[in-house]
Scaffold this active site. Sequence first.
Site, mmCIF file in Angstrom:
data_model
loop_
_atom_site.group_PDB
_atom_site.id
_atom_site.type_symbol
_atom_site.label_atom_id
_atom_site.label_comp_id
_atom_site.label_asym_id
_atom_site.label_seq_id
_atom_site.Cartn_x
_atom_site.Cartn_y
_atom_site.Cartn_z
ATOM 1 N N LYS A 193 21.483 -22.002 -6.429
ATOM 2 C CA LYS A 193 22.262 -22.345 -5.592
ATOM 3 C C LYS A 193 22.316 -24.069 -4.961
ATOM 4 O O LYS A 193 21.367 -24.525 -6.087
ATOM 5 C CB LYS A 193 21.036 -21.925 -3.817
ATOM 6 C CG LYS A 193 21.323 -20.150 -3.251
ATOM 7 C CD LYS A 193 22.919 -20.099 -3.753
ATOM 8 C CE LYS A 193 22.776 -18.602 -3.164
ATOM 9 N NZ LYS A 193 21.669 -17.494 -4.271
HETATM 10 C C1 LIG Z 1 22.056 -15.701 -3.316
HETATM 11 C C2 LIG Z 1 22.740 -15.535 -2.729
HETATM 12 C C3 LIG Z 1 22.240 -14.277 -1.193
HETATM 13 C C4 LIG Z 1 20.612 -14.292 -1.500
HETATM 14 O O1 LIG Z 1 19.717 -15.021 -1.582
HETATM 15 P P1 LIG Z 1 17.934 -15.066 -1.565
HETATM 16 O O2 LIG Z 1 17.595 -16.345 -1.318
HETATM 17 O O3 LIG Z 1 18.021 -14.475 -3.589
HETATM 18 O O4 LIG Z 1 17.705 -14.034 -1.111
HETATM 19 C C5 LIG Z 1 22.381 -14.196 -0.234
HETATM 20 N N1 LIG Z 1 24.386 -14.627 0.491
HETATM 21 C C6 LIG Z 1 24.480 -15.086 -0.206
HETATM 22 C C7 LIG Z 1 25.772 -15.259 -0.345
HETATM 23 C C8 LIG Z 1 24.218 -15.934 -1.814
HETATM 24 O O5 LIG Z 1 24.856 -16.484 -2.549
#
Ligand SMILES: *Cc1c(COP(=O)(O)O)cnc(C)c1O
Length: 241
Positions: A193
């Site tokens: 992210k």
């Molecule tokens: C990465 C992601 C998630 C999940 O995030 P985690 O912290 O790994 O559970 C949910 N929604 C979107 C759009 C994502 O890109």
Amino acid sequence: MINIYQPSLGKEELNAIKEVFDSNWLGKGPKTDEFIKQIATKLISDTFDGIGCSYASTEQLMTVSCCTEGVFQIIDLLDIKEGDEVILPSVSFVGIANAIINKKAKPVFCDVDKHTLNPTSDHILEKITLKTKAIIILHYAGVPCDMYDIVKLCKEKNIILIEDNANSPFSSYNGQSTGTFGDYGVWSFDAMKILVTGDGGLIYAKNKNNIEKLKRSTYLGLETASGLSNTIDKKWWEFNI
Ligand SMILES: *Cc1c(COP(=O)(O)O)cnc(C)c1O
């Protein structure tokens, strides 16, 4: 190989981790509190005619171990159950549909705009039935959904709005931060992210009482998150569950 995403981690981050090791306090504690405080100063949760603005309060925010946990907890709190429908875009993360199925509710996929990959209020409207309890939109790759129409639709139809803000940590729409328009917003800070904590997530709730409830459920009914936020006099090791 050219990496599309590359977290910029270096000395500063290593030093910050060293501070945590040296403090001998691992897990939720002073650093997470500081993180929440700083995030709150960056989230504009209301604008008045796009001119004046107010920031999210720390009482509307809490950290979770990941974004997926946040969505599971919110769906659980909403008392979504068998027979209910939750709308989500066909471009979404698998954990979102899992959270819906976990409660035996039905995930209903709506289409997305071919340019933004975001759902529009028209796409959502097509899928609304009398069984629709909530909608979980996604602001894809930093581009905000058209929140004016979506918020209006959810209010008209009395449907809970959850914003998956994992991709758009500091995006805004008409001066307001994405993730703060709906009843709930969720963020992810996993390794791929924009803002990386290794693993981690954040929940925003419009109504701060819901953050209190979510804290109770994520801490399995414990009244305090850790001994740190309590004192010996209060016998923090004796729990009320
Ligand atoms: C990465 C992601 C998630 C999940 O995030 P985690 O912290 O790994 O559970 C949910 N929604 C979107 C759009 C994502 O890109």
